[in-house]
Design a protein around this motif. Structure first.
Motif, PDB file in Angstrom:
ATOM      1  N   PHE A   1     -39.184  61.669 -23.505  1.00 37.67           N
ATOM      2  CA  PHE A   1     -38.844  60.286 -23.820  1.00 37.67           C
ATOM      3  C   PHE A   1     -37.693  60.247 -24.806  1.00 37.67           C
ATOM      4  O   PHE A   1     -37.813  60.751 -25.924  1.00 37.67           O
ATOM      5  CB  PHE A   1     -40.080  59.565 -24.387  1.00 37.67           C
ATOM      6  CG  PHE A   1     -39.838  58.124 -24.777  1.00 37.67           C
ATOM      7  CD1 PHE A   1     -38.944  57.321 -24.083  1.00 37.67           C
ATOM      8  CD2 PHE A   1     -40.525  57.574 -25.847  1.00 37.67           C
ATOM      9  CE1 PHE A   1     -38.725  55.995 -24.439  1.00 37.67           C
ATOM     10  CE2 PHE A   1     -40.317  56.249 -26.228  1.00 37.67           C
ATOM     11  CZ  PHE A   1     -39.413  55.454 -25.519  1.00 37.67           C
ATOM     12  N   LEU A   2     -36.585  59.674 -24.361  1.00 38.97           N
ATOM     13  CA  LEU A   2     -35.428  59.450 -25.232  1.00 38.97           C
ATOM     14  C   LEU A   2     -35.556  58.020 -25.752  1.00 38.97           C
ATOM     15  O   LEU A   2     -35.378  57.054 -25.004  1.00 38.97           O
ATOM     16  CB  LEU A   2     -34.125  59.629 -24.454  1.00 38.97           C
ATOM     17  CG  LEU A   2     -33.980  60.928 -23.661  1.00 38.97           C
ATOM     18  CD1 LEU A   2     -32.643  60.968 -22.929  1.00 38.97           C
ATOM     19  CD2 LEU A   2     -34.137  62.141 -24.553  1.00 38.97           C
ATOM     20  N   ASP A   3     -35.892  57.902 -27.030  1.00 35.88           N
ATOM     21  CA  ASP A   3     -36.232  56.612 -27.624  1.00 35.88           C
ATOM     22  C   ASP A   3     -35.082  56.095 -28.490  1.00 35.88           C
ATOM     23  O   ASP A   3     -34.946  56.462 -29.654  1.00 35.88           O
ATOM     24  CB  ASP A   3     -37.505  56.765 -28.469  1.00 35.88           C
ATOM     25  CG  ASP A   3     -37.981  55.454 -29.067  1.00 35.88           C
ATOM     26  OD1 ASP A   3     -37.480  54.390 -28.664  1.00 35.88           O
ATOM     27  OD2 ASP A   3     -38.876  55.499 -29.939  1.00 35.88           O
ATOM     28  N   GLY A   4     -34.243  55.274 -27.883  1.00 34.54           N
ATOM     29  CA  GLY A   4     -33.135  54.672 -28.631  1.00 34.54           C
ATOM     30  C   GLY A   4     -32.148  55.678 -29.186  1.00 34.54           C
ATOM     31  O   GLY A   4     -31.663  55.523 -30.301  1.00 34.54           O
ATOM     32  N   VAL A   5     -31.839  56.707 -28.403  1.00 34.68           N
ATOM     33  CA  VAL A   5     -30.915  57.747 -28.872  1.00 34.68           C
ATOM     34  C   VAL A   5     -29.476  57.228 -28.817  1.00 34.68           C
ATOM     35  O   VAL A   5     -29.004  56.750 -27.780  1.00 34.68           O
ATOM     36  CB  VAL A   5     -31.051  59.024 -28.018  1.00 34.68           C
ATOM     37  CG1 VAL A   5     -29.956  60.020 -28.373  1.00 34.68           C
ATOM     38  CG2 VAL A   5     -32.426  59.648 -28.220  1.00 34.68           C
TER      39      VAL A   5
ATOM     40  N   THR B   1     -28.802  58.841 -34.050  1.00 42.38           N
ATOM     41  CA  THR B   1     -30.053  58.172 -34.412  1.00 42.38           C
ATOM     42  C   THR B   1     -30.935  58.120 -33.177  1.00 42.38           C
ATOM     43  O   THR B   1     -30.477  58.378 -32.059  1.00 42.38           O
ATOM     44  CB  THR B   1     -29.794  56.743 -34.921  1.00 42.38           C
ATOM     45  OG1 THR B   1     -29.079  56.014 -33.900  1.00 42.38           O
ATOM     46  CG2 THR B   1     -28.986  56.733 -36.204  1.00 42.38           C
ATOM     47  N   GLY B   2     -32.192  57.773 -33.387  1.00 39.60           N
ATOM     48  CA  GLY B   2     -33.133  57.729 -32.281  1.00 39.60           C
ATOM     49  C   GLY B   2     -34.022  58.956 -32.258  1.00 39.60           C
ATOM     50  O   GLY B   2     -33.743  59.952 -32.942  1.00 39.60           O
ATOM     51  N   LYS B   3     -35.079  58.881 -31.482  1.00 39.23           N
ATOM     52  CA  LYS B   3     -36.064  59.956 -31.439  1.00 39.23           C
ATOM     53  C   LYS B   3     -36.193  60.522 -30.028  1.00 39.23           C
ATOM     54  O   LYS B   3     -35.895  59.841 -29.041  1.00 39.23           O
ATOM     55  CB  LYS B   3     -37.427  59.435 -31.920  1.00 39.23           C
ATOM     56  CG  LYS B   3     -37.416  58.943 -33.372  1.00 39.23           C
ATOM     57  CD  LYS B   3     -38.771  58.388 -33.778  1.00 39.23           C
ATOM     58  CE  LYS B   3     -38.751  57.910 -35.231  1.00 39.23           C
ATOM     59  NZ  LYS B   3     -40.072  57.340 -35.642  1.00 39.23           N
ATOM     60  N   VAL B   4     -36.644  61.756 -29.979  1.00 37.83           N
ATOM     61  CA  VAL B   4     -36.920  62.413 -28.704  1.00 37.83           C
ATOM     62  C   VAL B   4     -38.358  62.913 -28.740  1.00 37.83           C
ATOM     63  O   VAL B   4     -38.765  63.578 -29.706  1.00 37.83           O
ATOM     64  CB  VAL B   4     -35.963  63.608 -28.454  1.00 37.83           C
ATOM     65  CG1 VAL B   4     -36.285  64.283 -27.132  1.00 37.83           C
ATOM     66  CG2 VAL B   4     -34.511  63.145 -28.483  1.00 37.83           C
ATOM     67  N   PHE B   5     -39.130  62.583 -27.707  1.00 34.08           N
ATOM     68  CA  PHE B   5     -40.527  62.988 -27.635  1.00 34.08           C
ATOM     69  C   PHE B   5     -40.777  63.826 -26.389  1.00 34.08           C
ATOM     70  O   PHE B   5     -40.221  63.566 -25.323  1.00 34.08           O
ATOM     71  CB  PHE B   5     -41.451  61.760 -27.562  1.00 34.08           C
ATOM     72  CG  PHE B   5     -41.481  60.917 -28.807  1.00 34.08           C
ATOM     73  CD1 PHE B   5     -42.431  61.129 -29.793  1.00 34.08           C
ATOM     74  CD2 PHE B   5     -40.560  59.896 -28.979  1.00 34.08           C
ATOM     75  CE1 PHE B   5     -42.468  60.353 -30.938  1.00 34.08           C
ATOM     76  CE2 PHE B   5     -40.575  59.106 -30.122  1.00 34.08           C
ATOM     77  CZ  PHE B   5     -41.532  59.336 -31.102  1.00 34.08           C
TER      78      PHE B   5
END
Length: 213
Positions: free
Chosen positions: A7-11, A61-65
């Motif tokens: 999941f690329l969350d707002g990268v 910025t943003g998170k990776v899961f």
């Protein structure tokens, strides 16, 4: 470690204050997300951010899961990203088998068990019996297959593909696309492919994000 969606969350990735790309997307297991764009559009920097080796010249910025686990708080070596580049990057001082042995996680003990994994991996990419060969004796297509086998042996939780087919001729390119995407499906790995080749995106068969337009 496989079998987890990515999941690329707002990268968002920027250079000198200018945003190069912004991506939010879930990549399912066995699926290929293709990121397309011209050179300099930030495609490879996205892979670097996911893998944990983004050049400090860039800001992100943003998170990776991976599943429920956030990768962006982990060092690169704990993210377990399998990466294929334009060049196979085989170790020239090691045999083909040595290259593959190097990738096997240390949790797998015993010379016989590790050797069996190497033989199985080579058979899986159509190179049975090639363990003792010097990488310099391999063709470009064979080197690409060894690089793929090595990445899969490392037990990655995802595959990051940085234009890995671009230096192969047309026939080999088609064969390698088919092999890589099939291995990703059977290994249940989410895949992010960056490319500027429409044929790559078509072969991947998954969603496409276009950047730098």
């Amino acid at each position: 470690m496989a079998d987890q969606q990515l999941f690329l969350d707002g990268v968002s990735i920027a250079l000198n204050g200018r945003v190069l790309l912004a991506v939010s997307h879930r990549v399912e297991v066995g699926e290929v997300l293709t990121v397309m764009g011209p050179s300099g559009s930030g495609k490879s920097t996205l892979l670097a951010y996911i893998g944990g080796f983004l050049d400090r010249a860039f800001s992100a910025t943003g998170k990776v899961f991976s599943g429920a686990e956030e990768l962006t708080v982990l060092p690169a070596e704990e993210r377990h990203a399998g990466i294929l580049f334009q060049d196979p990057l085989l170790f020239p001082h090691m045999s083909v088998g040595g290259n593959l042995l190097f990738a096997i996680p240390p949790s797998i003990k015993g010379r016989a068990a590790r050797s069996a994994l190497v033989q199985e991996a080579l058979e899986g990419v159509g190179l049975a019996g090639a363990a003792s060969r010097d990488p310099d004796t391999l063709s470009g297509g064979q080197k690409a297959r060894v690089a793929l086998a090595r990445v899969l042996l490392s037990a990655p939780r995802m595959l990051l593909l940085d234009e890995p087919f671009s230096k192969l001729d047309a026939e080999l390119r088609s064969q390698m696309r088919e092999l890589v995407f099939a291995k990703a499906r059977t290994s249940r790995l989410p895949v992010v492919l960056v490319t500027h080749d429409e044929a790559d995106a078509e072969a991947a068969g998954g969603p496409v994000i276009r950047v730098g337009q």
